[in-house]
Write a protein that holds these residues in place. Sequence first.
Motif, PDB file in Angstrom:
ATOM      1  N   SER A 183       0.830  -1.196   0.000  1.00  0.00           N
ATOM      2  CA  SER A 183       0.000   0.000   0.000  1.00  0.00           C
ATOM      3  C   SER A 183       0.869   1.252   0.000  1.00  0.00           C
ATOM      4  O   SER A 183       1.986   1.241   0.519  1.00  0.00           O
ATOM      5  N   LEU A 184       0.350   2.319  -0.559  1.00  0.00           N
ATOM      6  CA  LEU A 184       1.094   3.579  -0.586  1.00  0.00           C
ATOM      7  C   LEU A 184       1.370   4.112   0.812  1.00  0.00           C
ATOM      8  O   LEU A 184       2.377   4.760   1.044  1.00  0.00           O
ATOM      9  N   LEU A 185       0.465   3.862   1.753  1.00  0.00           N
ATOM     10  CA  LEU A 185       0.637   4.360   3.110  1.00  0.00           C
ATOM     11  C   LEU A 185       1.320   3.354   4.038  1.00  0.00           C
ATOM     12  O   LEU A 185       1.890   3.729   5.053  1.00  0.00           O
ATOM     13  N   GLY A 186       1.208   2.077   3.724  1.00  0.00           N
ATOM     14  CA  GLY A 186       1.945   1.061   4.464  1.00  0.00           C
ATOM     15  C   GLY A 186       1.526   0.853   5.902  1.00  0.00           C
ATOM     16  O   GLY A 186       2.341   0.460   6.738  1.00  0.00           O
ATOM     17  N   LEU A 187       0.251   1.071   6.225  1.00  0.00           N
ATOM     18  CA  LEU A 187      -0.183   0.927   7.610  1.00  0.00           C
ATOM     19  C   LEU A 187      -0.568  -0.506   7.968  1.00  0.00           C
ATOM     20  O   LEU A 187      -0.527  -0.876   9.141  1.00  0.00           O
ATOM     21  N   HIS A 188      -0.979  -1.293   6.979  1.00  0.00           N
ATOM     22  CA  HIS A 188      -1.408  -2.667   7.237  1.00  0.00           C
ATOM     23  C   HIS A 188      -0.808  -3.597   6.185  1.00  0.00           C
ATOM     24  O   HIS A 188      -0.590  -3.204   5.042  1.00  0.00           O
ATOM     25  N   GLU A 189      -0.572  -4.829   6.574  1.00  0.00           N
ATOM     26  CA  GLU A 189      -0.061  -5.817   5.626  1.00  0.00           C
ATOM     27  C   GLU A 189      -1.172  -6.381   4.748  1.00  0.00           C
ATOM     28  O   GLU A 189      -0.950  -6.691   3.580  1.00  0.00           O
ATOM     29  N   ASP A 190      -2.367  -6.545   5.312  1.00  0.00           N
ATOM     30  CA  ASP A 190      -3.484  -7.127   4.569  1.00  0.00           C
ATOM     31  C   ASP A 190      -4.400  -6.019   4.069  1.00  0.00           C
ATOM     32  O   ASP A 190      -4.817  -5.149   4.844  1.00  0.00           O
ATOM     33  N   THR A 191      -4.715  -6.038   2.787  1.00  0.00           N
ATOM     34  CA  THR A 191      -5.551  -5.011   2.201  1.00  0.00           C
ATOM     35  C   THR A 191      -6.572  -5.649   1.253  1.00  0.00           C
ATOM     36  O   THR A 191      -6.475  -6.829   0.921  1.00  0.00           O
ATOM     37  N   GLU A 192      -7.524  -4.852   0.827  1.00  0.00           N
ATOM     38  CA  GLU A 192      -8.479  -5.330  -0.174  1.00  0.00           C
ATOM     39  C   GLU A 192      -8.005  -4.984  -1.582  1.00  0.00           C
ATOM     40  O   GLU A 192      -8.082  -5.817  -2.484  1.00  0.00           O
ATOM     41  N   PHE A 193      -7.485  -3.788  -1.790  1.00  0.00           N
ATOM     42  CA  PHE A 193      -7.189  -3.307  -3.133  1.00  0.00           C
ATOM     43  C   PHE A 193      -5.719  -3.359  -3.520  1.00  0.00           C
ATOM     44  O   PHE A 193      -5.402  -3.687  -4.665  1.00  0.00           O
ATOM     45  N   ALA A 194      -4.814  -2.996  -2.625  1.00  0.00           N
ATOM     46  CA  ALA A 194      -3.402  -2.884  -2.995  1.00  0.00           C
ATOM     47  C   ALA A 194      -2.857  -4.210  -3.509  1.00  0.00           C
ATOM     48  O   ALA A 194      -3.050  -5.259  -2.896  1.00  0.00           O
ATOM     49  N   GLY A 195      -2.181  -4.151  -4.635  1.00  0.00           N
ATOM     50  CA  GLY A 195      -1.594  -5.343  -5.228  1.00  0.00           C
ATOM     51  C   GLY A 195      -2.488  -6.096  -6.187  1.00  0.00           C
ATOM     52  O   GLY A 195      -2.036  -7.032  -6.852  1.00  0.00           O
ATOM     53  N   VAL A 196      -3.747  -5.701  -6.279  1.00  0.00           N
ATOM     54  CA  VAL A 196      -4.691  -6.365  -7.186  1.00  0.00           C
ATOM     55  C   VAL A 196      -4.551  -5.773  -8.586  1.00  0.00           C
ATOM     56  O   VAL A 196      -4.298  -4.561  -8.733  1.00  0.00           O
ATOM     57  N   GLU A 197      -4.706  -6.597  -9.598  1.00  0.00           N
ATOM     58  CA  GLU A 197      -4.639  -6.146 -10.977  1.00  0.00           C
ATOM     59  C   GLU A 197      -5.562  -4.943 -11.192  1.00  0.00           C
ATOM     60  O   GLU A 197      -6.690  -4.912 -10.716  1.00  0.00           O
ATOM     61  N   GLU A 198      -5.058  -3.945 -11.910  1.00  0.00           N
ATOM     62  CA  GLU A 198      -5.801  -2.697 -12.064  1.00  0.00           C
ATOM     63  C   GLU A 198      -7.162  -2.901 -12.710  1.00  0.00           C
ATOM     64  O   GLU A 198      -8.146  -2.266 -12.321  1.00  0.00           O
ATOM     65  N   SER A 199      -7.236  -3.790 -13.677  1.00  0.00           N
ATOM     66  CA  SER A 199      -8.522  -4.024 -14.337  1.00  0.00           C
ATOM     67  C   SER A 199      -9.555  -4.576 -13.356  1.00  0.00           C
ATOM     68  O   SER A 199     -10.744  -4.232 -13.434  1.00  0.00           O
ATOM     69  N   LEU A 200      -9.106  -5.426 -12.421  1.00  0.00           N
ATOM     70  CA  LEU A 200     -10.021  -5.961 -11.423  1.00  0.00           C
ATOM     71  C   LEU A 200     -10.405  -4.873 -10.414  1.00  0.00           C
ATOM     72  O   LEU A 200     -11.565  -4.805  -9.983  1.00  0.00           O
ATOM     73  N   GLN A 201      -9.454  -4.026 -10.052  1.00  0.00           N
ATOM     74  CA  GLN A 201      -9.790  -2.914  -9.170  1.00  0.00           C
ATOM     75  C   GLN A 201     -10.849  -2.021  -9.815  1.00  0.00           C
ATOM     76  O   GLN A 201     -11.797  -1.578  -9.147  1.00  0.00           O
ATOM     77  N   ARG A 202     -10.697  -1.748 -11.103  1.00  0.00           N
ATOM     78  CA  ARG A 202     -11.690  -0.933 -11.796  1.00  0.00           C
ATOM     79  C   ARG A 202     -13.056  -1.602 -11.761  1.00  0.00           C
ATOM     80  O   ARG A 202     -14.084  -0.946 -11.548  1.00  0.00           O
ATOM     81  N   LYS A 203     -13.065  -2.919 -11.937  1.00  0.00           N
ATOM     82  CA  LYS A 203     -14.335  -3.650 -11.907  1.00  0.00           C
ATOM     83  C   LYS A 203     -14.974  -3.551 -10.532  1.00  0.00           C
ATOM     84  O   LYS A 203     -16.186  -3.318 -10.411  1.00  0.00           O
ATOM     85  N   TRP A 204     -14.182  -3.734  -9.484  1.00  0.00           N
ATOM     86  CA  TRP A 204     -14.721  -3.643  -8.116  1.00  0.00           C
ATOM     87  C   TRP A 204     -15.287  -2.249  -7.844  1.00  0.00           C
ATOM     88  O   TRP A 204     -16.372  -2.116  -7.255  1.00  0.00           O
ATOM     89  N   ILE A 205     -14.550  -1.231  -8.248  1.00  0.00           N
ATOM     90  CA  ILE A 205     -15.027   0.140  -8.023  1.00  0.00           C
ATOM     91  C   ILE A 205     -16.317   0.386  -8.802  1.00  0.00           C
ATOM     92  O   ILE A 205     -17.282   0.952  -8.271  1.00  0.00           O
ATOM     93  N   ARG A 206     -16.344  -0.058 -10.036  1.00  0.00           N
ATOM     94  CA  ARG A 206     -17.546   0.120 -10.880  1.00  0.00           C
ATOM     95  C   ARG A 206     -18.741  -0.606 -10.272  1.00  0.00           C
ATOM     96  O   ARG A 206     -19.844  -0.057 -10.188  1.00  0.00           O
ATOM     97  N   CYS A 207     -18.522  -1.840  -9.816  1.00  0.00           N
ATOM     98  CA  CYS A 207     -19.624  -2.620  -9.224  1.00  0.00           C
ATOM     99  C   CYS A 207     -20.076  -2.007  -7.901  1.00  0.00           C
ATOM    100  O   CYS A 207     -21.275  -1.947  -7.615  1.00  0.00           O
ATOM    101  N   GLY A 208     -19.110  -1.561  -7.085  1.00  0.00           N
ATOM    102  CA  GLY A 208     -19.466  -0.959  -5.808  1.00  0.00           C
ATOM    103  C   GLY A 208     -20.289   0.307  -5.981  1.00  0.00           C
ATOM    104  O   GLY A 208     -21.281   0.524  -5.275  1.00  0.00           O
TER     105      GLY A 208
END
Length: 254
Positions: A89-114
């Motif tokens: 993550s850009l901020l580095g506060l947690h090791e486990d995240t939902e978005f950081a490290g995920v393929e950009e196309s999938l992140q776009r899909k998640w954001i669009r669906c959300g």
Amino acid sequence: MVLNPARYLIRLDDLCPTMRRDRYEHFLSIAARYKVPPILAVVPANQDPELDLQSPDPEFWERMRSCEDAGATIAMHGYRHQCTNQGKSLLGLHEDTEFAGVEESLQRKWIRCGLAILRGHGLNPRLFVAPRHGFDDATLRALACEGLGILSDGFASRPFMRSDILWIPQQLWEPVPKKTGLWTICIHPNTTSAAHEAKLQEFLAENDDRFTSFDDVVADAPPNRLRWNERVEEALTNLRVRVSRAKSRTALSN
């Protein structure tokens, strides 16, 4: 030079139909009592078992619509709130995240669906809140591409532009008196202690005129980047938070 006095925002996180209804209603009533329009970070499609605390509230979405009608601002709080990735993550506060490290196309899909889910419930999401502060450069590009160009995060003391996104910093988890700047206090209704709640109410009673709204912040935010000295202070604050959290985790494990 006369500096503007400090202003504060309140953000309530982890809102979803299966969170503890009594807790989020309680904090909503506190915000209403002091006429503070909060940012409500709503999870579109929660699948985090830690937020599965009661049977789904059939009136949750209607309550969120009523809050928005009364002046609250809706934020999209991730997608499913499943923090099972370990990207950097850009901020580095947690090791486990939902978005950081995920393929950009999938992140776009998640954001669009959300966004579609929230809008389907009659809400108007205006900004993004990443679970556990977990986002990367791909997240920022995906947000910009999907038209959600405001982020609540970061450790500066004023809003700023970075990667075509307006960052509204979120630096506090309880009230702290400040002289200048904009400070977002993040509250997790499910887990906030009675002591922190009492501190919040006392601070609101003494400083309610210092609290502002998302709309006013956006209207006043200069569309520019941080100056070099502001970037240094942002990095140092981020480091202090990371060190403090690391010490807390070490203390809990001993």
